[in-house]
Design an enzyme around this catalytic site. Structure first.
Site, short mmCIF file in Angstrom:
data_model
loop_
_atom_site.label_atom_id
_atom_site.label_comp_id
_atom_site.label_asym_id
_atom_site.label_seq_id
_atom_site.Cartn_x
_atom_site.Cartn_y
_atom_site.Cartn_z
N GLN A 197 0.87 -1.18 0.00
CA GLN A 197 0.00 0.00 0.00
C GLN A 197 0.90 1.22 0.00
O GLN A 197 1.48 1.59 1.01
CB GLN A 197 -0.91 -0.04 1.22
CG GLN A 197 -1.79 -1.29 1.26
CD GLN A 197 -2.81 -1.33 0.14
OE1 GLN A 197 -3.64 -0.43 0.01
NE2 GLN A 197 -2.74 -2.36 -0.71
N GLY A 238 -11.86 3.06 3.54
CA GLY A 238 -10.92 2.18 2.85
C GLY A 238 -9.96 2.94 1.93
O GLY A 238 -10.09 4.14 1.71
N HIS A 239 -9.02 2.21 1.37
CA HIS A 239 -7.99 2.84 0.52
C HIS A 239 -8.59 3.41 -0.76
O HIS A 239 -9.49 2.85 -1.33
CB HIS A 239 -6.83 1.89 0.21
CG HIS A 239 -7.19 0.56 -0.36
ND1 HIS A 239 -6.24 -0.38 -0.66
CD2 HIS A 239 -8.38 0.00 -0.68
CE1 HIS A 239 -6.83 -1.45 -1.14
NE2 HIS A 239 -8.11 -1.26 -1.16
N ASN A 240 -8.05 4.56 -1.13
CA ASN A 240 -8.42 5.22 -2.38
C ASN A 240 -9.85 5.73 -2.42
O ASN A 240 -10.37 6.06 -3.49
CB ASN A 240 -8.16 4.31 -3.60
CG ASN A 240 -6.68 3.99 -3.71
OD1 ASN A 240 -6.23 2.88 -3.42
ND2 ASN A 240 -5.90 4.99 -4.06
#
Lengths: 345, 345, 345
Positions: A197, A238-240
């Site tokens: 990540q 969450g990511h992005n």
């Protein structure tokens, strides 16, 4: 803040005063518990019943509410916002002392504004920038290459991983974690392979992030929280994910990776939002709803079911499992000369 | 990592290279934002539209995807896993310095490998063992008699209570708490009596535990997380739960006490799993589902309801309360000469 | 605790002993894994099958269970509560050393009982009071003007903001945050105005608060958790909530602001409770339920739906959207000479 006069309040916040401009107040209070010397407010109709008997020196109300106000009225088009500003003026946040507490661990390559405050046992890693009057609370950890803008505050025990950038006048509450690895795993023959990540987290100006809320770093690009976003406690981002300006999200909401939420949205508590979808500007999602597809139009969305008596609900659930079949049975009944289901449940 | 050649990547990871083996890359990027010198990947069909115009030097793809690839192709049977390994090679995790930070508090009876890293303001209590190259992040607390295996990492501000054992190559993110008391209370005449929580927590190898996730210690026996389990953020695992190897659980899931989850399961975000049940191997539970009974067979299970326009949903909910009655009405209609409900709602 | 005799246990806890009063035990164990020298218990019928073969020296049971007990029986009207007390006696919580760890940062104006224990890297701010035998765990932060009563314990890495008062014999687990700002924001033309959160948090005696649980400070008045309330992990309690004595709340529950929960309630895991409502005494809410209105009568309430096979559930959800229409179709069928829906779905 010492005592101020109602005249000073009216002038400072552009309110119409109906009452004595020289009357003095020093604090805010609820209508019900107010003592003389306090200013109260009426915005929620359910508290109107306390207006007649209030002992407040003044009440912030709208024009309509002011008619029944037995004491001085500070009349505002938006009484709640006016109250918020008055309360912040009367009760300023205690200022944190400028400088680095002797127990803090600050990397020599970090750049700290002289007015910044680094609390006891805080850790500031390499190449961080901490802006003017910014506060790193007790026990907080600021990872390498992170930025905390002017007038922003990390409460006690916040963690920023490396490369987390926070704008100005933002607040992050205790236990929040920004920049932990997103949940990126690739299935392989023998199990999972971790997907590195590598992105960061970018948080705008005037953002508030609640206690124990988590915002993951992006997989490659950044996770982005735009200006004036308000996040309550225990939210997972969450990511992005990208959250548009002025959006407010209540506690316990989860937003899965790579989802975009528009501007001025309001998401109710404990809603769950799937990954890789887009939510338009001005969408309202009610509490405990599940959003599993993109919502392309403004509007109010819901899928929560209010609790009822458990025995009754158990019967509904049992019936739900046969709902598909019930539609078929009704369709058969609707046929000319309707042939009923031979084995009714 | 400095630049590597595509030939080196293909050789190291066993990939077929279609393109110049001497071309060099130094980093990963998305198809859309890639610059020359970067390697990208295509695994999600929704990003295929970015393939034709990518400026990446190479793309990790499967055989089919490689046909449309305008640049060098690194062909893999499992492109996502191959990408993950390449990304980890190009972007290694920053190494933590071996040794004990002067501000850390380490009990003299703790046994630390010489290559272990104990961060600033970390606390390591009596009789702990910290393995080779293991990392205890800034402000983390490792309770007495706990074990952190070789190459495992606690990020900043993790808490292990006493007697928590973690295997090798596992990662625990910030804010996670392992080994707090399970929720054991016994009702008595005058209120609650606390049931002492005397077991520990055992975590296997290659496990990842997300930010602010909590795993309670067992009441008498241990709570067990087997090898290669992947837990996202804000998950709650109750006492005496056992989670089988290779199972992945998304954010905000709650698993109540004494439940066993099988191997290779996948649990979607915000699902809720009752206590004292068993979930078989290879079960998939979709997000926001409630699992209240044992699931004895592999399969996909769900009970989430996607949000719809709120007014429409309100009418559905109102009808739901009368569903039991509707079944009765249909049954009456199905009788020969069907006698309708005298008072239709 | 060293070995004790069954006679000592029976006498201390008022139990009837069927067996040798001089037999000795030193620890508790499950029926299944018990070795001689341990005392076990039977309260959950699902574990009755282990009774016949147990190697425990004694078992805590009720009168009925004692008949099948192959070893000594300690007979209790409430075996679980009796077991809990015996376990606490045999396995006392390790005592924390009195005094202030040299790495702790304690404001000179704080008042610490001589027997209080302040752990490594803990922070105690101005004018706090820490009672006799109270424990502030490693890395915990106690904000200004807070109170921790006698015999109460903060585990490692707890945060109390300023003006949080905790009674006696209460326990707060790691990662919990008490007193962060409530989610008070007022909408204005250009975005949100923060509403200052000026109240405190008041926690009674004998309360337990789980890991990573958050309890917000009140907006003006306090947020109140009454005596003997038991909160599991990852619970979110909004500002100005009041939770009545002896109420127990399981993990991942969210309670929105200004809601009152009565005494002796039990709230199941991941339930969501709306703001500004009242829940009567003795209400039970089952897990994953949504409580959106006041519950004025004791009883059991529910709205959770157990997961089923996903394909089947998808058909139910598709039908749900047409439920309103189905009711209309049935009503038409019920009319004399029932006119069926011309376009059955």
């Amino acid at each position: 803040m010492d005592e101020v006069t109602l005249g000073q309040i009216a002038a400072r916040f552009g309110l119409v005063l109906r009452g004595d401009p020289d009357a003095r107040v020093a604090r805010v209070a609820t209508l019900k518990d107010a003592q003389p010397g306090s200013v109260s407010f009426l915005t929620n109709p359910r508290y109107r019943r306390y207006l007649a008997a209030t002992a407040a020196t003044a009440v912030v109300v709208d024009e309509a509410g002011s008619r029944d106000c037995p004491v001085a009225a500070l009349i505002a088009a938006n009484p709640y916002a006016a109250y918020a500003r008055i309360a912040a003026w009367l009760h300023p946040e205690p200022a944190a002392p400028a400088g680095v507490h002797p127990t803090a661990v600050v990397d020599p390559s970090a750049r700290l504004a002289p007015t910044a405050s680094i609390g006891p046992n805080a850790v500031v890693e390499a190449r961080c920038e901490i802006g003017e009057r910014a506060v790193v609370g007790a026990g907080s950890v600021v990872g390498a290459d992170s930025v905390l803008g002017a007038d922003s505050r990390l409460a006690a025990r916040v963690v920023l991983y490396r490369r987390v950038r926070i704008g100005r006048r933002s607040v992050v509450h205790s236990g929040a974690v920004l920049g932990a690895d997103g949940f990126g795993i690739a299935k392989d023959r023998d199990g999972w392979v971790k997907v590195p990540q590598l992105g960061g987290v970018v948080v705008g100006d005037d953002v508030e992030i609640g206690a124990n809320t988590t915002i993951d770093r992006g997989a490659i690009d950044d996770t982005v929280i735009e200006d004036d976003v308000k996040l309550d406690n225990q939210i997972q981002i969450g990511h992005n994910v990208r959250i548009g300006a002025h959006t407010a999200i209540a506690g316990c909401v989860g937003v899965s990776g790579s989802t975009t939420i528009g501007r001025r949205c309001m998401i109710g508590g404990a809603a769950g939002i799937a990954g890789h979808i887009e939510i338009a500007d001005d969408v309202v999602v009610l509490g405990l709803s599940m959003v599993s597809r993109s919502l392309t139009r403004p509007g109010i969305y819901s899928s929560g079911i209010p609790a009822t008596e458990a025995g009754e609900w158990r019967r509904v659930v049992a019936r739900l499992r046969h709902l598909d079949e019930l539609f078929d049975r009704v369709r058969r009944l609707e046929r000319p000369g309707g042939s009923p289901d031979p084995e009714p449940s």
